[in-house]
Design a protein around this motif. Structure first.
Motif, mmCIF file in Angstrom:
data_model
loop_
_atom_site.group_PDB
_atom_site.id
_atom_site.type_symbol
_atom_site.label_atom_id
_atom_site.label_comp_id
_atom_site.label_asym_id
_atom_site.label_seq_id
_atom_site.Cartn_x
_atom_site.Cartn_y
_atom_site.Cartn_z
ATOM 1 N N ASP A 29 0.825 -1.211 0.000
ATOM 2 C CA ASP A 29 0.000 0.000 0.000
ATOM 3 C C ASP A 29 0.863 1.267 0.000
ATOM 4 O O ASP A 29 0.336 2.372 -0.123
ATOM 5 N N THR A 30 2.151 1.101 0.124
ATOM 6 C CA THR A 30 3.056 2.242 0.101
ATOM 7 C C THR A 30 2.954 2.975 -1.228
ATOM 8 O O THR A 30 3.099 2.368 -2.292
ATOM 9 N N ALA A 31 2.692 4.259 -1.164
ATOM 10 C CA ALA A 31 2.507 5.055 -2.377
ATOM 11 C C ALA A 31 2.275 6.510 -1.993
ATOM 12 O O ALA A 31 2.074 6.830 -0.812
ATOM 13 N N VAL A 32 2.278 7.362 -2.990
ATOM 14 C CA VAL A 32 1.768 8.712 -2.807
ATOM 15 C C VAL A 32 0.281 8.662 -3.113
ATOM 16 O O VAL A 32 -0.127 8.179 -4.174
ATOM 17 N N TYR A 33 -0.510 9.145 -2.190
ATOM 18 C CA TYR A 33 -1.959 9.131 -2.342
ATOM 19 C C TYR A 33 -2.442 10.518 -2.745
ATOM 20 O O TYR A 33 -2.070 11.523 -2.127
ATOM 21 N N TYR A 34 -3.278 10.529 -3.773
ATOM 22 C CA TYR A 34 -3.787 11.780 -4.325
ATOM 23 C C TYR A 34 -5.302 11.847 -4.207
ATOM 24 O O TYR A 34 -6.003 10.884 -4.523
ATOM 25 N N CYS A 35 -5.772 12.976 -3.798
ATOM 26 C CA CYS A 35 -7.195 13.269 -3.811
ATOM 27 C C CYS A 35 -7.541 13.877 -5.177
ATOM 28 O O CYS A 35 -6.737 14.629 -5.753
ATOM 29 N N ASN A 36 -8.713 13.566 -5.663
ATOM 30 C CA ASN A 36 -9.152 14.041 -6.974
ATOM 31 C C ASN A 36 -10.635 14.362 -6.878
ATOM 32 O O ASN A 36 -11.383 13.647 -6.205
ATOM 33 N N ALA A 37 -11.049 15.427 -7.523
ATOM 34 C CA ALA A 37 -12.457 15.799 -7.426
ATOM 35 C C ALA A 37 -12.970 16.355 -8.741
ATOM 36 O O ALA A 37 -12.219 16.996 -9.507
ATOM 37 N N VAL A 38 -14.235 16.099 -8.985
ATOM 38 C CA VAL A 38 -14.918 16.633 -10.156
ATOM 39 C C VAL A 38 -15.741 17.828 -9.712
ATOM 40 O O VAL A 38 -16.467 17.758 -8.720
ATOM 41 N N TYR A 39 -15.612 18.951 -10.428
ATOM 42 C CA TYR A 39 -16.416 20.116 -10.126
ATOM 43 C C TYR A 39 -16.913 20.709 -11.436
ATOM 44 O O TYR A 39 -16.657 20.164 -12.517
ATOM 45 N N ARG A 40 -17.624 21.817 -11.349
ATOM 46 C CA ARG A 40 -18.259 22.372 -12.546
ATOM 47 C C ARG A 40 -17.256 22.746 -13.621
ATOM 48 O O ARG A 40 -17.552 22.706 -14.812
ATOM 49 N N GLY A 41 -16.048 23.094 -13.200
ATOM 50 C CA GLY A 41 -15.034 23.515 -14.162
ATOM 51 C C GLY A 41 -14.178 22.395 -14.704
ATOM 52 O O GLY A 41 -13.339 22.625 -15.588
ATOM 53 N N GLY A 42 -14.334 21.185 -14.181
ATOM 54 C CA GLY A 42 -13.530 20.067 -14.648
ATOM 55 C C GLY A 42 -13.108 19.142 -13.535
ATOM 56 O O GLY A 42 -13.909 18.782 -12.672
ATOM 57 N N ILE A 43 -11.831 18.770 -13.565
ATOM 58 C CA ILE A 43 -11.277 17.839 -12.585
ATOM 59 C C ILE A 43 -10.039 18.484 -11.970
ATOM 60 O O ILE A 43 -9.261 19.134 -12.671
ATOM 61 N N ILE A 44 -9.869 18.274 -10.672
ATOM 62 C CA ILE A 44 -8.721 18.847 -10.002
ATOM 63 C C ILE A 44 -8.066 17.801 -9.117
ATOM 64 O O ILE A 44 -8.740 16.885 -8.635
ATOM 65 N N TRP A 45 -6.744 17.945 -8.950
ATOM 66 C CA TRP A 45 -5.956 17.019 -8.153
ATOM 67 C C TRP A 45 -5.330 17.739 -6.960
ATOM 68 O O TRP A 45 -4.976 18.917 -7.043
ATOM 69 N N GLY A 46 -5.191 16.981 -5.884
ATOM 70 C CA GLY A 46 -4.424 17.473 -4.761
ATOM 71 C C GLY A 46 -2.942 17.279 -5.014
ATOM 72 O O GLY A 46 -2.534 16.707 -6.026
ATOM 73 N N GLN A 47 -2.142 17.730 -4.062
ATOM 74 C CA GLN A 47 -0.693 17.692 -4.229
ATOM 75 C C GLN A 47 -0.101 16.334 -3.894
ATOM 76 O O GLN A 47 1.053 16.058 -4.238
ATOM 77 N N GLY A 48 -0.874 15.481 -3.247
ATOM 78 C CA GLY A 48 -0.398 14.158 -2.877
ATOM 79 C C GLY A 48 0.170 14.119 -1.472
ATOM 80 O O GLY A 48 0.731 15.101 -0.982
ATOM 81 N N THR A 49 0.012 12.974 -0.843
ATOM 82 C CA THR A 49 0.572 12.761 0.494
ATOM 83 C C THR A 49 1.165 11.353 0.552
ATOM 84 O O THR A 49 0.564 10.396 0.071
ATOM 85 N N GLN A 50 2.351 11.254 1.115
ATOM 86 C CA GLN A 50 3.074 9.982 1.131
ATOM 87 C C GLN A 50 2.553 9.080 2.243
ATOM 88 O O GLN A 50 2.411 9.511 3.396
ATOM 89 N N VAL A 51 2.286 7.838 1.876
ATOM 90 C CA VAL A 51 1.961 6.789 2.845
ATOM 91 C C VAL A 51 3.013 5.704 2.703
ATOM 92 O O VAL A 51 3.206 5.157 1.615
ATOM 93 N N THR A 52 3.698 5.418 3.785
ATOM 94 C CA THR A 52 4.732 4.396 3.776
ATOM 95 C C THR A 52 4.389 3.342 4.816
ATOM 96 O O THR A 52 4.182 3.671 5.988
ATOM 97 N N VAL A 53 4.307 2.096 4.371
ATOM 98 C CA VAL A 53 3.997 0.984 5.261
ATOM 99 C C VAL A 53 5.252 0.130 5.385
ATOM 100 O O VAL A 53 5.757 -0.394 4.390
ATOM 101 N N SER A 54 5.740 0.001 6.601
ATOM 102 C CA SER A 54 6.964 -0.761 6.837
ATOM 103 C C SER A 54 6.636 -2.178 7.296
ATOM 104 O O SER A 54 5.596 -2.414 7.923
ATOM 105 N N SER A 55 7.537 -3.092 6.985
ATOM 106 C CA SER A 55 7.299 -4.500 7.347
ATOM 107 C C SER A 55 7.782 -4.793 8.753
ATOM 108 O O SER A 55 8.451 -4.016 9.383
#
Length: 113
Positions: free
Chosen positions: A87-113
């Motif tokens: 599941d380790t990855a950069v996670y991005y939020c994304n949303a649809v609005y009247r003007g189109g689609i927009i992305w967040g800047q991303g947040t790192q999630v790191t899962v260690s073993s």
């Protein structure tokens, strides 16, 4: 102009839990999504939620992740449990609005073993 601001990423051990938040400002958004991108891999859709609350999940996270939203606050959340190293990855939020689609800047999630 619509903006998305994510928060909540970090480092967690395998089997642990972590929650992500994403706040939209500037306009009302409809469908909101969480994507993730691991190093060397394509960005993939993790979970999606409509304004009415209908949800869908990638098979890889079903039963472990929960997407929810607060329409009054224009926010979407991703609660992640039973986290795996993959599941380790950069996670991005994304949303649809009247003007189109927009992305967040991303947040790192790191899962260690």
């Amino acid at each position: 102009q619509v903006q998305l601001v994510e928060s909540g990423g970090g480092l967690v051990q395998a089997g642990g839990s972590l929650g992500l938040s994403c706040a939209a400002s500037g306009d009302i958004v409809s469908t909101m999504n969480w994507y993730r991108q691991a190093p060397g891999k394509q960005r993939e859709l993790v979970a999606t939620i409509s304004r009415g609350g209908n949800t869908n999940y990638a098979d890889s996270v079903k039963g472990r992740f929960t997407i929810s939203r607060d329409n009054a606050k224009n926010m979407v959340f991703l609660q992640m449990s039973s986290l795996k190293v993959e599941d380790t990855a950069v996670y991005y939020c994304n949303a649809v609005y009247r003007g189109g689609i927009i992305w967040g800047q991303g947040t790192q999630v790191t899962v260690s073993s």
